[in-house]
Structure formats: structure tokens, C-alpha cells
Motif scaffolding. Structure first.
Motif, mmCIF file in Angstrom:
data_model
loop_
_atom_site.group_PDB
_atom_site.id
_atom_site.type_symbol
_atom_site.label_atom_id
_atom_site.label_comp_id
_atom_site.label_asym_id
_atom_site.label_seq_id
_atom_site.Cartn_x
_atom_site.Cartn_y
_atom_site.Cartn_z
ATOM 1 N N GLY A 41 -1.918 -2.443 15.027
ATOM 2 C CA GLY A 41 -1.068 -1.588 15.850
ATOM 3 C C GLY A 41 -0.058 -0.808 15.021
ATOM 4 O O GLY A 41 0.448 0.232 15.449
ATOM 5 N N ALA A 42 0.230 -1.293 13.840
ATOM 6 C CA ALA A 42 1.168 -0.610 12.944
ATOM 7 C C ALA A 42 0.401 0.287 11.990
ATOM 8 O O ALA A 42 -0.772 0.053 11.710
ATOM 9 C CB ALA A 42 1.969 -1.646 12.161
ATOM 10 N N GLY A 43 1.051 1.307 11.482
ATOM 11 C CA GLY A 43 0.450 2.174 10.476
ATOM 12 C C GLY A 43 0.591 1.548 9.090
ATOM 13 O O GLY A 43 1.482 0.742 8.858
ATOM 14 N N HIS A 44 -0.329 1.899 8.174
ATOM 15 C CA HIS A 44 -0.300 1.355 6.813
ATOM 16 C C HIS A 44 -0.790 2.408 5.842
ATOM 17 O O HIS A 44 -1.417 3.393 6.239
ATOM 18 C CB HIS A 44 -1.199 0.113 6.726
ATOM 19 N N ASP A 45 -0.546 2.170 4.541
ATOM 20 C CA ASP A 45 -0.996 3.115 3.522
ATOM 21 C C ASP A 45 -2.503 3.371 3.586
ATOM 22 O O ASP A 45 -2.962 4.450 3.207
ATOM 23 C CB ASP A 45 -0.624 2.589 2.122
ATOM 24 N N ALA A 46 -3.260 2.403 4.082
ATOM 25 C CA ALA A 46 -4.714 2.576 4.186
ATOM 26 C C ALA A 46 -5.076 3.816 5.004
ATOM 27 O O ALA A 46 -6.132 4.427 4.794
ATOM 28 C CB ALA A 46 -5.347 1.317 4.796
ATOM 29 N N SER B 289 -0.109 -2.314 -2.273
ATOM 30 C CA SER B 289 0.616 -1.921 -1.066
ATOM 31 C C SER B 289 1.920 -1.268 -1.527
ATOM 32 O O SER B 289 2.039 -0.873 -2.682
ATOM 33 C CB SER B 289 0.850 -3.139 -0.173
ATOM 34 N N HIS B 290 2.883 -1.183 -0.642
ATOM 35 C CA HIS B 290 4.117 -0.453 -0.975
ATOM 36 C C HIS B 290 5.232 -1.404 -1.404
ATOM 37 O O HIS B 290 5.350 -2.511 -0.881
ATOM 38 C CB HIS B 290 4.592 0.373 0.234
ATOM 39 N N ILE B 291 6.066 -0.926 -2.317
ATOM 40 C CA ILE B 291 7.155 -1.739 -2.865
ATOM 41 C C ILE B 291 8.453 -1.555 -2.084
ATOM 42 O O ILE B 291 9.354 -2.388 -2.160
ATOM 43 C CB ILE B 291 7.368 -1.421 -4.377
ATOM 44 N N ASP B 292 8.573 -0.462 -1.323
ATOM 45 C CA ASP B 292 9.833 -0.228 -0.591
ATOM 46 C C ASP B 292 9.898 -1.104 0.656
ATOM 47 O O ASP B 292 8.871 -1.614 1.134
ATOM 48 C CB ASP B 292 9.985 1.255 -0.208
ATOM 49 N N THR B 293 11.093 -1.289 1.156
ATOM 50 C CA THR B 293 11.282 -2.078 2.375
ATOM 51 C C THR B 293 12.095 -1.247 3.377
ATOM 52 O O THR B 293 12.631 -0.201 3.029
ATOM 53 C CB THR B 293 12.101 -3.365 2.110
ATOM 54 N N VAL B 294 12.192 -1.772 4.583
ATOM 55 C CA VAL B 294 13.150 -1.207 5.539
ATOM 56 C C VAL B 294 14.536 -1.733 5.158
ATOM 57 O O VAL B 294 14.657 -2.556 4.247
ATOM 58 C CB VAL B 294 12.819 -1.637 7.002
ATOM 59 N N VAL B 295 15.561 -1.276 5.825
ATOM 60 C CA VAL B 295 16.896 -1.814 5.615
ATOM 61 C C VAL B 295 16.912 -3.248 6.165
ATOM 62 O O VAL B 295 16.513 -3.472 7.297
ATOM 63 C CB VAL B 295 17.969 -0.954 6.320
ATOM 64 N N GLN B 296 17.356 -4.160 5.325
ATOM 65 C CA GLN B 296 17.377 -5.577 5.705
ATOM 66 C C GLN B 296 16.016 -6.089 6.170
ATOM 67 O O GLN B 296 15.881 -6.639 7.268
ATOM 68 C CB GLN B 296 18.448 -5.824 6.778
ATOM 69 N N GLY B 297 15.046 -5.874 5.339
ATOM 70 C CA GLY B 297 13.695 -6.358 5.644
ATOM 71 C C GLY B 297 13.460 -7.747 5.079
ATOM 72 O O GLY B 297 14.390 -8.420 4.617
ATOM 73 N N ALA C 78 -12.633 2.810 -3.581
ATOM 74 C CA ALA C 78 -12.234 1.986 -2.452
ATOM 75 C C ALA C 78 -10.769 1.584 -2.592
ATOM 76 O O ALA C 78 -10.270 1.438 -3.709
ATOM 77 C CB ALA C 78 -13.100 0.732 -2.348
ATOM 78 N N PHE C 79 -10.092 1.441 -1.447
ATOM 79 C CA PHE C 79 -8.712 0.936 -1.436
ATOM 80 C C PHE C 79 -8.680 -0.274 -0.506
ATOM 81 O O PHE C 79 -9.104 -0.197 0.647
ATOM 82 C CB PHE C 79 -7.746 2.007 -0.930
ATOM 83 N N ILE C 80 -8.211 -1.367 -1.043
ATOM 84 C CA ILE C 80 -8.126 -2.604 -0.266
ATOM 85 C C ILE C 80 -6.661 -3.011 -0.187
ATOM 86 O O ILE C 80 -6.003 -3.163 -1.213
ATOM 87 C CB ILE C 80 -8.888 -3.765 -0.941
ATOM 88 N N GLU C 81 -6.181 -3.190 1.017
ATOM 89 C CA GLU C 81 -4.771 -3.565 1.190
ATOM 90 C C GLU C 81 -4.689 -4.879 1.948
ATOM 91 O O GLU C 81 -5.289 -5.028 3.014
ATOM 92 C CB GLU C 81 -4.033 -2.462 1.973
ATOM 93 N N VAL C 82 -3.959 -5.821 1.381
ATOM 94 C CA VAL C 82 -3.653 -7.011 2.171
ATOM 95 C C VAL C 82 -2.191 -6.906 2.599
ATOM 96 O O VAL C 82 -1.358 -6.361 1.871
ATOM 97 C CB VAL C 82 -3.938 -8.346 1.430
ATOM 98 N N HIS C 83 -1.905 -7.420 3.780
ATOM 99 C CA HIS C 83 -0.596 -7.181 4.380
ATOM 100 C C HIS C 83 -0.347 -8.283 5.402
ATOM 101 O O HIS C 83 -1.273 -8.892 5.919
ATOM 102 C CB HIS C 83 -0.609 -5.806 5.081
ATOM 103 N N ILE C 84 0.908 -8.538 5.662
ATOM 104 C CA ILE C 84 1.216 -9.440 6.775
ATOM 105 C C ILE C 84 0.913 -8.703 8.085
ATOM 106 O O ILE C 84 1.008 -7.470 8.145
ATOM 107 C CB ILE C 84 2.692 -9.908 6.755
ATOM 108 N N GLU C 85 0.553 -9.481 9.112
ATOM 109 C CA GLU C 85 0.123 -8.850 10.368
ATOM 110 C C GLU C 85 1.241 -8.092 11.073
ATOM 111 O O GLU C 85 1.003 -7.088 11.706
ATOM 112 C CB GLU C 85 -0.441 -9.930 11.313
#
Lengths: 427, 427
Positions: free
Chosen positions: B369-374, B94-102, B199-206
Motif C-alpha cells: 500500500g505504500a510507495g517504494h523506490d522499486a 533501499s534508501h538511507i534517509d528517514t522521516v523526521v523522528q523515524g 534487476a532491482f531487489i528491495e527488502v523493506h519492512i512492511e
């Protein structure tokens, strides 16, 4: 028909034509002192344009044979001395200041109408029994400094120098300095406070579209509406717009919009003279992809009757609270401004009813939704107001307009009223 | 039960405990590189904290026996070479960057889970049939520069250097300079574009509260919702709040609030996975004593099905238009952003259904509902996503939280899936 400025009924059209010509002449003359770049009038308190206007008015008043005097805040009076020097004065007029980019009728019309009516009375009937004064009040709008009714409030003892000691305008100019620069301020002249006024009569444009819609030429103001201002805060949860299903949302804006809908429904049901407005609303965080977490908004409610206004505001508070609870939203509301309705003098209203009927001018009783200088004068004397139509209800805009014939009708009714109050047997 | 990382069913609890300990270790270790002053994590693209994190991750990957490589935009890959050197890679991360104050879970969890799962597989089963890679994507959030999916988009050929040539951050630092300072940029290393991914498999918080509410441990993402953003302008007349009777008003905010109410009603009726949000709303002139003349607001609508989303947006446009007309309000609306729904690979979803059932882990299919790298990877390979619960649905906040046991369940399902894809007979 009793006492009348019209010696014969056939004089009416002729007199209206006379007033029509002259009222436009005075209004255009006043407007020329403070034009703004955008085609409107901007005449803010204690500015150069304001001072020029007041000084020119003083010259005109004097040329009409009125004794002129400025008080220490810059209110200008033109006095037609009556026979009875001990009888309280009859005063007519309005405010000379405007909003930023205003029109040429708001305020100015009341001064011009007074000047014209008194000049006519003097020419036709000479010295009145009781002193009649035309006043050009220095300030009403609160457009330069954060205080309104400075002119009439100073006369009524509801404004004083302490209240303005720390006020500054947008350019950081202090109220006191601006006043001093125009030659006014504490000790600069006669104290503003008056206790020798019997009646104050103000003619003004309606600033609404009721007369136009009802095809009435004159509005006889029953009362100046009481006003309550409330502010509300609705708090939900600022969730992700994509990941939060509809049924899990606590959307503060959805809650606020339900409140606005209910407010509208109830206000429509109750009808005139009640009005209720949500004019200001701010959303947090106010970004497209976050469910609004917080909404702050205002309610402005007005009514001519204190009790009706109070019970409406109570309804608002209870209803909003219920709507918030139904949505699991936190809610707080407070009233931060409250002004009681101000009834106009019953005797003056009856005079106006009679006069308009006798003159064959269509009139109606109405509540003024806007505040006026008459609110201040009501503390110290009988107060009465009459409105003429505002085309499209537009005011505080260069597009403000009242037809010359409509302005003339207002002057005619005013002249007749001043005749009764100043020359008649009974006041 | 077919192929499984669990040699015996009783190993499950032991393995979960192992993952629980290690996932927290990695997440806390990652979080320590980019703390912000307010207790959250701020790890913006091409900042010092970001670079330190990627470099530390590369060291950790290498210490786990993975071949590490940065591509020219700064995506970091840790490769576990498979026996079949010609078979397309299985990638997770997944991605290493965060939002501001994430928070410390969004993005980082997907990398940590991949690292842990692949390390476990290697230790237990040695070399896989097909190459498995863990990726730490450089950027997804769009929090520093006005572009998102920079990492995954570069891999998928949906982002290129031309798109970022003129971008600057809030401090006027150019994208190119920031990238160069970290040692990346055009020609700095291997081209980002990949065409060898199976294949790309991403696990993520909901990032929502559906799993928590439904008491499911794993969300199997059916599709990433399509998104349409619309903006509307409702224009009435900015009248005086006191002098304009209710029935003469053309109140833009009243109109907009009716639209918000209708939108809510319809979206509730249609139900999940449709969501529709009015997140931004601005009133003009926005003062308490003027009836609002103009209101501008946005609608963000999302759905997993393109046709359903399209017909909902058509309903919105027609309904708002009707509500405006009924109120004699001028109305304009436009769609300014549209992203189609992205279905996740059916075969991968079936694997996840089977795996969670066999492991006795409560799962449910859901739309993200959110967008993701997938979304980007779906252009070039099979893509699959799985979610773990977010407490209270909170994300993009230091309050973001998922229990260690829940994180471990995600790692277990991922490990089993990677085992099937990388070690199994069929891909």
C-alpha cells in the motif's frame, strides 16, 4: 374585544402603516451610527459607535417625553412615569450591541419597537397606570469580551464587576478600561441591580425560518430552550493509509461520522423543539495519507423541556459510547455547559394569544432556540417574548432581513400588550 | 532443491543466527549516526548526519571488498564485479534517509540486508557471474524537500536537476545549496542515470500489520498499489444551531459524515487490496453553535489493480454526488493525484515463491500500500520487493520494530535470490 389600542377595528391598517414607516425610520437611523466596512453593522460594547448610539437614543427618548437614565454599566432607560408610583415597572426593549458584521434588526428592533409603541401609547392614552420603561441594554452578544448578557445580567443580579475584572478584548483592552472610557463603571451612576420590575417584554427577530415556513406573522415564545454543550474525544490508531487493510483500522473519524449520523437520525425522529448540532470537529493528525487517530467534536443540544433535553443527552452519551465500543475506539465525553430551559410567563403568553387572535394576526407558539435577555429578566420578573419572521432564517449577518410590514405587526402586538399591562386593570 | 546458499539443509538455522547477529549490528551502527532528541532517528537528505552515514557506509562497503562510488546526487553503490562485464547489474538496497523522528528499520534495513547478503555470497562463493551492487539511495521519503524518490528517480531518469532548482526546505535552505555542501550536484561525479541494470531487489519492512496478523515471515510484493487522491467540498448553509429546526438544515458535516460511512461500507465490501481513507477533514466555520456550512475533505484510495482502482474512484464520485443531492448540498470533487499500480516482475516473484517454500519460510503474496523506490526502478529493469513484518504495523515512528529473527529471514531469502540471479545459470 376587550381593552385595545384600536378604538375601531378599521384603524388596524392605518396603525400598521404608521408603525411601518416609523419603525424603518428608527432602525435606519440606529444603523447609521455603526456601519462597518463590509456593509453590515458592527456595534461592539463600549466602542465609540456604541456610545454614540446610546447617547443619540437618550436624546430621542427625551424628545419623546421619557425620563432618561443610564445605570452604571451603560444600560439606558427611558421611563414613562405611571400614576401608581409604587407599582412595579413594565419594561420593554432589547440589546443595542451587535455581533461583528451583524444586521440592523437583531437587538435594535426590540428597542425601536418599544420606543415606537410607548410613544404611540403616550400620545393616544397619556399617563399609564403603571410605569412603562423602554430599555436599551448595553450588551447581550458577548462579541467583544468573553461574557454575554452583561446588560440584563447586571439588572438581574447575575453579573457583577468581579466577573469582568480580568476580561480583555482581542486587542488586549481591559473591560474595565473600555467601560471607564465611555463614562461607565462601578460608582459612575445608579446601580444596575433592579428589584422594582413587574414584567419584561422583548420583541426580537426570530433568527430562524420557522415563522416564514409556517406563514405566521408572530411567534409567541413558549420557552427559551435549555442548552447543553458536550465535547467528545474519539481515539483510534493513526495508521498508514496505504498499508493498513480496512478491517485492521481503528479509524477515529469513521467512528465520529457514525456518531454524527446516529445523532441526526435520532434528532430528526424526536423532532422540534429538539435540535442537536455537531458544529466543531477537529481531526488528528489531519493529513490525507494517515488514518485519523483522534477526533474531537462538540454537540450542542437544545430543547424547551428540561427533562426531554436531559434524556436526549443521556441517549447521546450512551449511543456514542456503544458506537465507539463496537469499533474498538477509546471514547470520552463530557458536558461542559448546561443552561436550563426558561419558560416565559404563562399570563403574558395568554395575553399574546388573545391579542394576536383579536387583531387577526397569524401567530404560533414556539420555543426559542437562541438565548435572549429575557433569560436574565426571568429571574426577577414575569418575562415574555415575541418574534417576527427572519427572511431565510438568516441572522448575525448583513443579510438579516424582516419586511417592514412584519416589523409593524410586531410593534402593534407589543403596543396592545403594553396597553393591557400598563393601562389595563389587571397586570 | 536447486542452486542454494545452503549447502546442506541443516545449515539454515546456523545461517539465520549469523544473519541475526550481523543485521542488528549494522542497523544499530547506522542508527547511531543520526539520533534525534526524542529517541528516534532523523536522517534528512544532505544533512550532516546523512553525509556521515553515507561516508561511513562507503568505508564499510570498501572494507567488505566492494568497489564504492557515489553518483552526482549522492547515491552510494558498492559493487561486487561479476565475470561477465557486459551483463546488466543486479542491484539491491533501499534508501538511507528517514522521516523526521523515524525508526531504524525503514530504508536502512534494505541496505543492511543487501550488504550482509552480498558479503556472505562473496565469502562463500567468490566472484559472481553477473555484477551485484548494493545501493544506499540518497532519498526516498520527501521529508526535507517537497520531492520524493530523488535517489531512485535520478537513476531511472524520472528526476532531474531542473525539478529541484527552486526547492527549499523549511529553513529556506535551497536544495542545490544543501546538495553542494555535501559535495554533490550536477557535474560533481558520475551521472546518476543508469541503463545497465538488469534487476532491482528491495527488502523493506512492511509498515503494515498484515504479515503479523497472517503469521507470515515474508511478504512477496505482487504490486505496489496505485494511488488516487481526491478532494471534496460539501457546501450547505451555516445556520444558527439553536434556531434552525432539524428538517430545515443543510448541514455540510452531516453530509460529509454520510459520505465517510458509505465509503467505509463499500471499501469493506470490496476488501483487500483496496483501501480508502478520509484522512483530512476541515469544517467551516467550525464553532460549536453554528450548523457547519462547509466541509472540505480528502479521499486516498489505493489498489494493486488499475481498473479496480479506477472504477472504485468513479463509484466514490457518483455516490458522494448522490448523497449531496439527496441533502440539497452543493458538491464538488476532483482527483489531484494519480499514480498507477506498479506490478513487480513475475519471474522474480516466482523465484521468491520457490525460495520461501524450499527454505520452509512462511510467505504470502501481497500488495504494497505504500510507495517504494522499486516504483522508480520498474521503469528501467525488473523489480522485486520482499517485506518482513512490522510489529503492530507501526512505521515512521521510533516505535517501529521487527524482531532480529524476522530480519534474518529476510536476509536469507534475499541472499538466496541474489545467488540465483547473480551466480545461477539463468537470470
Amino acid at each position: 374585544m376587550g381593552l385595545s389600542v384600536l378604538s375601531h377595528p378599521q384603524d388596524k391598517e392605518q396603525l400598521l402603516t404608521y408603525f411601518e414607516t416609523h419603525i424603518m425610520h428608527i432602525l435606519n437611523w440606529l444603523a447609521a451610527f455603526s456601519p462597518d466596512e463590509n456593509g453590515g453593522i458592527t456595534r461592539l460594547l463600549y466602542t465609540e459607535g456604541w456610545l454614540n448610539t446610546q447617547q443619540a437614543l437618550a436624546v430621542k427618548m427625551a424628545s419623546h417625553g421619557l425620563e432618561t437614565e443610564f445605570d452604571e454599566v451603560g444600560n439606558l432607560f427611558g421611563k414613562l412615569q405611571g400614576e401608581d408610583r409604587h407599582a412595579p415597572s413594565i419594561i420593554t426593549g432589547s440589546h443595542i450591541d451587535t455581533v461583528v458584521q451583524g444586521g440592523k434588526y437583531d437587538g435594535a428592533y426590540g428597542i425601536a419597537a418599544g420606543l415606537l409603541a410607548v410613544n404611540y401609547l403616550q400620545q393616544q392614552f397619556g399617563k399609564p397606570k403603571r410605569t412603562i420603561e423602554v430599555v436599551s441594554l448595553c450588551e447581550e452578544e458577548g462579541s467583544r469580551f468573553p461574557i454575554a448578557y452583561w446588560g440584563s445580567g447586571s439588572i438581574a443580579g447575575k453579573r457583577d464587576f468581579e466577573q469582568i475584572a480580568r476580561l480583555r478584548d482581542m486587542d488586549e483592552v481591559s473591560f474595565t478600561d473600555a467601560m471607564r472610557e465611555c463614562g461607565f463603571g462601578e460608582g459612575s451612576g445608579r446601580s444596575s441591580r433592579r428589584q422594582d420590575i413587574g414584567a419584561f417584554i422583548e420583541v426580537h427577530i426570530e433568527q430562524g425560518a420557522v415563522l416564514e415556513t409556517e406563514k405566521a406573522a408572530i411567534g409567541i415564545v413558549d420557552a427559551i430552550a435549555g442548552q447543553r454543550r458536550m465535547k467528545f474525544e474519539v481515539t483510534g490508531e493513526p495508521n498508514h493509509a496505504g498499508t493498513t487493510p480496512m478491517h485492521m483500522r481503528r479509524d477515529a473519524l469513521e467512528g465520529a461520522s457514525a456518531m454524527i449520523q446516529e445523532l441526526r437520525r435520532e434528532a430528526m425522529k424526536q423532532g422540534a423543539p429538539l435540535v442537536a448540532t455537531v458544529g466543531q470537529l477537529n481531526v488528528q493528525p489531519n493529513v490525507p495519507n494517515v488514518v485519523p487517530g483522534k477526533v474531537m467534536f462538540t454537540v450542542d443540544a437544545r430543547h424547551g423541556d428540561e427533562e426531554a433535553l436531559g434524556s436526549f443527552c443521556e441517549w447521546v452519551m450512551n449511543t456514542f459510547k456503544r458506537l465507539a465500543e463496537e469499533r474498538d475506539l477509546a471514547f470520552s465525553g463530557m458536558e461542559w455547559f448546561s443552561e436550563r430551559p426558561v419558560p416565559m410567563d404563562a399570563g403574558i403568553k395568554r395575553h399574546m394569544d388573545e391579542i394576536t387572535e383579536e387583531l387577526g394576526i397569524a401567530s404560533m407558539r414556539m420555543v426559542s432556540g437562541a438565548g435572549h435577555d429575557a433569560v436574565m429578566f426571568e429571574h426577577i420578573c414575569k418575562a415574555g417574548m415575541l418574534f417576527v419572521p427572519s427572511r431565510g432564517g438568516i441572522s448575525h449577518s448583513p443579510l438579516e432581513y424582516t419586511a417592514p410590514s412584519e416589523l409593524a405587526a410586531g410593534v402593534l402586538v407589543l403596543a396592545e400588550l403594553l396597553y393591557r399591562l400598563g393601562y389595563g386593570e389587571e397586570r
